[in-house]
Scaffold this active site. Structure first.
Site, PDB file in Angstrom:
ATOM      1  CD  GLU A  50      36.906  42.998  44.314  1.00 46.16           C
ATOM      2  OE1 GLU A  50      36.397  44.049  43.920  1.00 46.16           O
ATOM      3  OE2 GLU A  50      38.083  42.913  44.708  1.00 46.16           O
ATOM      4  CG  ASP A  61      47.665  42.319  45.395  1.00 49.77           C
ATOM      5  OD1 ASP A  61      46.705  43.004  45.770  1.00 49.77           O
ATOM      6  OD2 ASP A  61      47.594  41.483  44.483  1.00 49.77           O
TER       7      ASP A  61
END
Lengths: 278, 404
Positions: A50, A61
């Protein structure tokens, strides 16, 4: 076209093991190093990669990947550079699936149709767009589908039985199970919770289940690899890149490779170890 | 209203869209919560007890209705339209923000949530949230950009006095957008017990709708008050725009009155040409941030750029999606006022009306300074004086070169 994702998942299943998915932010700390890191991930045993598309406001995040985004943007990485990096990589590896992961706005600015065409041409396999839930996915899915690219759907601990069918409708490639309610790099879920969630999801879909969020160590990865079809490790790798970049190390790919080799060995040996223990 | 024209007050649609804007661009972990919130809000709206408690608290705790005040000296000074000020700066906590916080904390309690979080820019929303959290006995965490903490010290102290924990956000530009990122990260981590009180009419559906509805008390009151004072609707409404909650609150009850012109005033910072501004309509493009599609300050790659305004409350690179839509269809005219223009208007109101406005509504006053002189003397302007300036005196002193 041969679907790299289904081929790779089938190959791992044939070996009786889960796949190791590794996440790094493209262009972190800079494009040249990032391209070398990409090769190091695969050489060390990553089955699927990824690649994060850097964004100024990575709302889902935690600190590690926020900093990775900032390092990448700080070195001038643009989405077209990420695509070019993948295209370059494809000249030597046409088998390892690569998924772009990020937020919708950079794709929207690039233009969804153009993005899909260029992503396909670069040799990408699909994308995960964190802030594009099924409710809004029609803005991207037709363009991706026209190019044979997957929009990877996410299920989470808050995805209840009522919600799951909507997540699965039109899902392809694999299903990404976000193991903890939280941001990337958060605390780990317990192995029991993950096993139960994977079992529950498998009753509803034939798609491979990848489990991520909070997976940092070989032991954690191995525990998840017993049941899941894939284990995703991100923040631990990005932390390694960040620490090495901070000391201006010139062996960042090697350090990443060493970390990933440990994770890969644990994932590969997980089910065997479990059988022996039983 | 013309029966053949669809109402402009009907939005958003079932999926939370205002035309091409709005929507629900959030992580999957938050989707079930957003959908829960929507169901809870629909039920609350239909519950007379919810409405009654909201109105009771607005009257007895906030101090509503706020007066609609004819600013005679300002009117005479500018020599044109009659200028009425909707005095939302007289609310408890000193700004319009409390209207929305009362509504949201009632929703939080209704949903059984036991912990409150919020983002704040100027600190007004943080203070209002800390206030209602104290009033309802719920623990409260306020995320505030580290740069805003520096320039809004009095509000930080107020929040702490009210029992809130203020967490400094050091990421990104260290202002409102980063505080919102951090609040979203908290929410996604604490989904089981936490209610996120968003301070402006932005974010994922249903926030833009419910914040607007709670703030629409401003416009409903103003409408009644101007009819009582003048026997007719105003010719123009003016309000400052950051996220745009005070403006949509004033505008929304008038949207179907075609005779009422509306002007939203964005922060032009050092000037639109300078690049250092917070005018997302004048200088932005459509994009997705913080759960909604709207007009955003961004570069050609879709990276969000930093906003600038002397007013921390307007220092945000986006705008509520309903404003983006009203801009696209041309129902509301959007202008911009610079830091310098806002400061001049700030001083004028202090000196001529004895009212110290917040720097946010000073932007609306700056636009009025430009427009009113060219309007007929029997024309009527209603401006939203959405906050008082006590919190801004240090910023203003610095801008004027005064050491306190």
């Amino acid at each position: 076209m041969t679907d790299r994702l289904s081929t790779r998942f089938a190959a791992c299943a044939a070996e009786g093991r889960a796949a190791l998915v590794t996440f790094v932010t493209a262009g972190d700390p800079d494009l040249t190093t990032s391209a070398a890191i990409l090769r190091a991930l695969i050489a060390a045993g990553a089955d699927i990669v990824e690649l994060g598309m850097p964004f100024t406001d990575p709302m889902a995040d935690g600190p590690a990947i926020q900093l990775g985004n900032l390092r990448s943007l700080g070195s001038g990485t643009r989405l077209r550079d990420v695509l070019a990096m993948v295209a370059e990589f494809r000249r030597e590896d046409d088998a390892t699936p690569i998924i772009l992961m990020g937020y919708f706005n950079p794709i929207l600015a690039y233009g969804p149709a153009r993005f899909a065409i260029d992503a396909r041409a670069a040799g990408l396999d699909g994308t995960i767009v964190v802030d594009l839930p099924p409710e809004e996915a029609a803005e991207l899915v037709p363009d991706l589908s026209a190019q044979g690219l997957h929009l990877i759907r996410l299920a989470t601990p808050t995805t209840d039985a009522q919600r799951l069918p909507q997540v699965l409708a039109g899902a392809s490639g694999f299903l990404y199970y976000v193991a903890v309610a939280g941001v990337t790099g958060a605390n780990a879920a317990t192995a029991t919770d993950v096993a139960e969630a994977v079992a529950r999801l498998k009753r509803s879909t034939d798609l491979p289940i990848a489990v991520g969020f909070g997976v940092r160590t070989p032991a954690q990865a191995a525990a998840i690899a017993v049941n899941a079809d894939a284990v995703v490790v991100g923040s631990a790798i990005v932390d390694t890149i960040g620490a090495a970049a901070a000391e201006r190390a010139n062996d960042i790919p090697a350090r990443v490779g060493a970390l990933v080799a440990g994770l890969a060995a644990a994932v590969r040996g997980a089910r065997l170890a479990k059988e022996k223990a039983a | 209203m013309n029966l053949h024209t669809p109402s402009l007050r009907a939005g958003p649609d079932a999926n939370g869209h205002f035309g091409a804007f709005g929507g629900r661009y959030v992580a999957e972990t938050l989707m079930p919560l957003i959908l829960d919130l929507e169901r809870a809000y629909v039920a609350a709206k239909a519950d007379p007890a919810f409405k009654a408690e909201f109105e009771f608290l607005l009257k007895h705790y906030v101090g509503r209705p706020s007066p609609l005040y004819l600013a005679e000296r300002l009117t005479a000074h500018l020599g044109g339209a009659k200028i009425y000020l909707k005095r939302d700066e007289l609310n408890h906590t000193g700004a319009h923000k409390i209207n929305n916080c009362i509504g949201q904390i009632l929703l939080a309690r209704r949903m059984g949530k036991t912990r409150i979080i919020a983002e704040t820019g100027a600190g007004q929303h943080g203070v209002a949230t800390a206030t209602v959290a104290a009033r309802f006995g719920l623990p409260c965490v306020i995320y505030m950009g580290a740069r805003d903490i520096e320039r809004q010290a009095p509000n930080v102290f107020r929040m702490k006095l009210l029992g809130a924990e203020v967490r400094a956000v050091e990421s990104g530009s260290r202002t409102l957008k980063d505080a919102m990122n951090e609040a979203l990260r908290d929410w996604v981590t604490n989904v089981h017990d936490t209610f996120y009180i968003i301070g402006t009419a932005a974010g994922p559906h249903p926030y833009p709708e419910l914040v607007r509805d709670f703030q629409s008390v401003i416009g409903r009151e103003a409408r009644e008050q101007i009819l009582e004072a003048e026997g007719r609707l105003p010719d123009m409404l003016v309000a400052a725009i950051g996220g745009g909650s005070n403006a949509i609150g004033l505008f929304h009850p008038f949207l179907d009155d075609a005779s009422v012109k509306m002007v939203g005033v964005e922060a032009a910072g050092h000037g639109l040409a300078s690049g250092a501004h917070a005018a997302s309509l004048a200088g932005g493009r459509a994009g997705v941030l913080h759960g909604n599609k709207t007009m955003l300050l961004q570069d050609e790659d879709g990276q969000i750029t930093e906003a600038h305004s002397i007013s921390a409350g307007l220092d945000y690179p986006g705008i509520g999606p309903e404003h983006a839509w009203l801009h696209a269809i041309g129902r509301v005219e959007y202008q911009a006022a610079t830091d310098v223009e806002a400061l001049e208007a700030f001083k004028l109101l202090c000196e001529i009306e004895g009212i110290i406005p917040a720097l946010e509504p000073a932007h609306a006053l700056a636009a009025i300074k430009r427009m009113a002189p060219g309007m007929a003397r029997d024309a009527i302007i209603v401006a939203n004086l959405c906050g008082r300036g006590d919190k801004d005196i240090f910023t203003v002193a610095e801008a004027l070169g005064v050491t306190l």
